[in-house]
Design a protein around this motif. Sequence first.
Motif, mmCIF file in Angstrom:
data_model
loop_
_atom_site.group_PDB
_atom_site.id
_atom_site.type_symbol
_atom_site.label_atom_id
_atom_site.label_comp_id
_atom_site.label_asym_id
_atom_site.label_seq_id
_atom_site.Cartn_x
_atom_site.Cartn_y
_atom_site.Cartn_z
ATOM 1 N N ASN A 410 37.348 21.188 -0.958
ATOM 2 C CA ASN A 410 37.848 19.895 -1.414
ATOM 3 C C ASN A 410 39.224 20.094 -2.041
ATOM 4 O O ASN A 410 39.726 21.218 -2.163
ATOM 5 N N GLY A 411 39.850 19.014 -2.464
ATOM 6 C CA GLY A 411 41.231 19.086 -2.922
ATOM 7 C C GLY A 411 41.448 19.811 -4.228
ATOM 8 O O GLY A 411 42.585 20.174 -4.552
ATOM 9 N N ALA A 412 40.376 20.037 -5.010
ATOM 10 C CA ALA A 412 40.527 20.696 -6.308
ATOM 11 C C ALA A 412 40.033 22.136 -6.295
ATOM 12 O O ALA A 412 40.120 22.829 -7.311
ATOM 13 N N TRP A 417 46.094 23.357 -2.695
ATOM 14 C CA TRP A 417 47.222 22.436 -2.560
ATOM 15 C C TRP A 417 48.431 22.875 -3.384
ATOM 16 O O TRP A 417 49.533 22.346 -3.199
ATOM 17 N N GLN A 418 48.243 23.835 -4.276
ATOM 18 C CA GLN A 418 49.361 24.330 -5.076
ATOM 19 C C GLN A 418 50.020 25.567 -4.453
ATOM 20 O O GLN A 418 51.017 26.075 -4.971
ATOM 21 N N LYS A 419 49.478 26.057 -3.361
ATOM 22 C CA LYS A 419 50.057 27.224 -2.702
ATOM 23 C C LYS A 419 51.401 26.862 -2.062
ATOM 24 O O LYS A 419 51.627 25.729 -1.651
ATOM 25 N N LYS A 420 52.292 27.863 -1.978
ATOM 26 C CA LYS A 420 53.591 27.624 -1.347
ATOM 27 C C LYS A 420 53.438 27.295 0.131
ATOM 28 O O LYS A 420 54.166 26.460 0.670
ATOM 29 N N ASN A 421 52.515 27.973 0.784
ATOM 30 C CA ASN A 421 52.249 27.707 2.194
ATOM 31 C C ASN A 421 50.769 27.358 2.327
ATOM 32 O O ASN A 421 49.915 28.236 2.441
ATOM 33 N N VAL A 422 50.484 26.065 2.264
ATOM 34 C CA VAL A 422 49.095 25.605 2.245
ATOM 35 C C VAL A 422 48.376 25.980 3.537
ATOM 36 O O VAL A 422 47.232 26.445 3.521
ATOM 37 N N LYS A 423 49.042 25.786 4.654
ATOM 38 C CA LYS A 423 48.411 26.076 5.940
ATOM 39 C C LYS A 423 48.040 27.546 6.055
ATOM 40 O O LYS A 423 46.932 27.895 6.472
ATOM 41 N N ARG A 424 48.962 28.425 5.670
ATOM 42 C CA ARG A 424 48.690 29.862 5.768
ATOM 43 C C ARG A 424 47.553 30.266 4.834
ATOM 44 O O ARG A 424 46.692 31.080 5.194
ATOM 45 N N ALA A 425 47.540 29.691 3.629
ATOM 46 C CA ALA A 425 46.480 30.013 2.674
ATOM 47 C C ALA A 425 45.116 29.583 3.204
ATOM 48 O O ALA A 425 44.120 30.301 3.053
ATOM 49 N N GLN A 449 50.957 15.897 0.468
ATOM 50 C CA GLN A 449 50.909 16.046 1.918
ATOM 51 C C GLN A 449 52.277 16.440 2.475
ATOM 52 O O GLN A 449 52.390 17.334 3.314
ATOM 53 N N VAL A 450 53.315 15.765 1.994
ATOM 54 C CA VAL A 450 54.664 16.019 2.502
ATOM 55 C C VAL A 450 55.154 17.400 2.082
ATOM 56 O O VAL A 450 55.676 18.174 2.896
ATOM 57 N N LEU A 451 54.993 17.738 0.799
ATOM 58 C CA LEU A 451 55.488 19.022 0.295
ATOM 59 C C LEU A 451 54.741 20.199 0.908
ATOM 60 O O LEU A 451 55.291 21.294 1.036
ATOM 61 N N SER A 452 53.499 19.994 1.295
ATOM 62 C CA SER A 452 52.711 21.084 1.873
ATOM 63 C C SER A 452 53.157 21.437 3.284
ATOM 64 O O SER A 452 52.856 22.516 3.788
ATOM 65 N N GLY A 453 53.863 20.519 3.942
ATOM 66 C CA GLY A 453 54.261 20.742 5.324
ATOM 67 C C GLY A 453 53.188 20.369 6.327
ATOM 68 O O GLY A 453 53.383 20.514 7.536
ATOM 69 N N LEU A 454 52.054 19.867 5.845
ATOM 70 C CA LEU A 454 50.970 19.501 6.752
ATOM 71 C C LEU A 454 51.152 18.111 7.348
ATOM 72 O O LEU A 454 50.559 17.795 8.377
ATOM 73 N N ARG A 455 51.947 17.286 6.704
ATOM 74 C CA ARG A 455 52.163 15.927 7.209
ATOM 75 C C ARG A 455 53.251 15.968 8.274
ATOM 76 O O ARG A 455 54.442 15.964 7.967
ATOM 77 N N GLU A 456 52.860 16.011 9.517
ATOM 78 C CA GLU A 456 53.807 16.162 10.618
ATOM 79 C C GLU A 456 54.107 14.812 11.264
ATOM 80 O O GLU A 456 54.009 14.641 12.473
ATOM 81 N N TYR A 457 54.466 13.860 10.422
ATOM 82 C CA TYR A 457 54.782 12.523 10.915
ATOM 83 C C TYR A 457 55.942 11.965 10.114
ATOM 84 O O TYR A 457 55.927 11.991 8.880
#
Length: 477
Positions: A410-412, A417-425, A449-457
């Motif tokens: 989950n989000g907590a 969500w605080q990682k520099k590279n959320v996807k890699r983590a 979402q935007v800062l994590s780089g996961l929002r690809e829209y």
Amino acid sequence: MVARAQAFTSDISVLIDPETIVLPDFVSTLNYSYKVDHDWLLVASSRNVSNFPFYLSDDGKNWQRKDGKRFQEMLDQSPHWNLCEGRLLMAWNSVALPLYTGVLPPFLYGKGVHDPLVISEALSNEFKFVFDASWTISSFSVVDPKHRSNLSSRGTIGSDGGERSWEYVGNSHLGSLYGSSFFHGINYATLITELKIKLLSYDQLQSLAPLDFPFSLESLLSVIADKNKTVVLAVAGYSYRDMLMSWGLPVFSDPSTPSNTSFDDCDFGTKYFQRVSKVKSRMVLQILKLGYNVLLSDVDVYWFKNPLPLLYSFGPSVLTAQSDEYNATGPINLPWTLNSGFYFARCDASTIAAMEKVVKHAATSNLSEQPNFYDTLCGEGGSNRVGDNRCMEPETNLTIHFLDRNLFPNGAYSGLWQKKNVKRACEKKGCFVLHNNWFTGRLRKLECQVLSGLREYDISTRMCMHSWHRTKSAIFT
């Protein structure tokens, strides 16, 4: 497609239907056009042929029949060629100005209006010299005569005034809300008479029948369910409808959803949120009763890989759900930790009976859906808990299994969500999904979402932001 083409650095860009075949005079036409000292847009309509009894000559230069007749000659002499029915080819140079400077509507690909709108905008703003090269470019598409009537939907309204598909009608409505047709009411048919290609006029766009959802829930399920009769159900606000439909996703409108609300009424914890969240369980129950398994996934759940094979492994009479517990250690099935934003429900008797209890309990409760889920299935205060990661609903014998948070965080949990590279983590941890919950306020969720780089829209261009392979520039000489 236009935006993607404009992202490249080539001198000439070409947008062509993948089923269209072009002959060598296409290259010679581009060579000639390349020398024009002006920004230009070339359009050409291809011919439709129902059969292709030709083979390549020994020298590899011509297509010919057994009697020696060349295909090029027959194509040039074809007396039954309707410029309004063929697939359109567009090519333009990249000297100074882009082909299209505004925001393209979120059209459903290949279902009409896109090409006419682009051409008409180029004509109306007069930034590019627009010319019709249909008689100088030899191109064709091999089509089934039974499906010939559908071909023109990509470019025009049929001359017979016949009805188009719901996808075409939807694209037409979108086209009427963008560009010159919206701001000025320009009649495109008048603008491009010299092109001999019949396009949509503003009046035609305005007079189209109201756009409606074309499918019932039952008809959608029979089309989209997988071999195991499973569907993935996502719930989004009405404002996402056009975008989702433009991506080809099946969209169904639930008439029981509360209406007459503002955008700001939807934040977590509001009265409207409590009401609308309960729509999800009612919809899931309806689908289960129709004989389909349901994986419900909120729109703020990011998927890294397909979770269904793992979820199937738990077997029947087991509802698997994400845990909302944020503590790193201890039980993950404590009160109100059943996350109703990601769960898998099978269409068996135990699950259906339990979901009926959830819906009935929610109808008289002032709580949102998630507490209702837990209190109904795991008992108030967790009275039905079994061990640290399960519950057993005693009346229906349904087991509720709380999924491993390392795989379904989950989000907590774990500060992902605080990682520099959320996807890699997440990929390193082996996550199947990651929920964007446990954030206060809609804007904070969006920021993460935007800062994590996961929002690809990109909301400004209505474009996906996937990276594209770069190719070397090509110049025709």
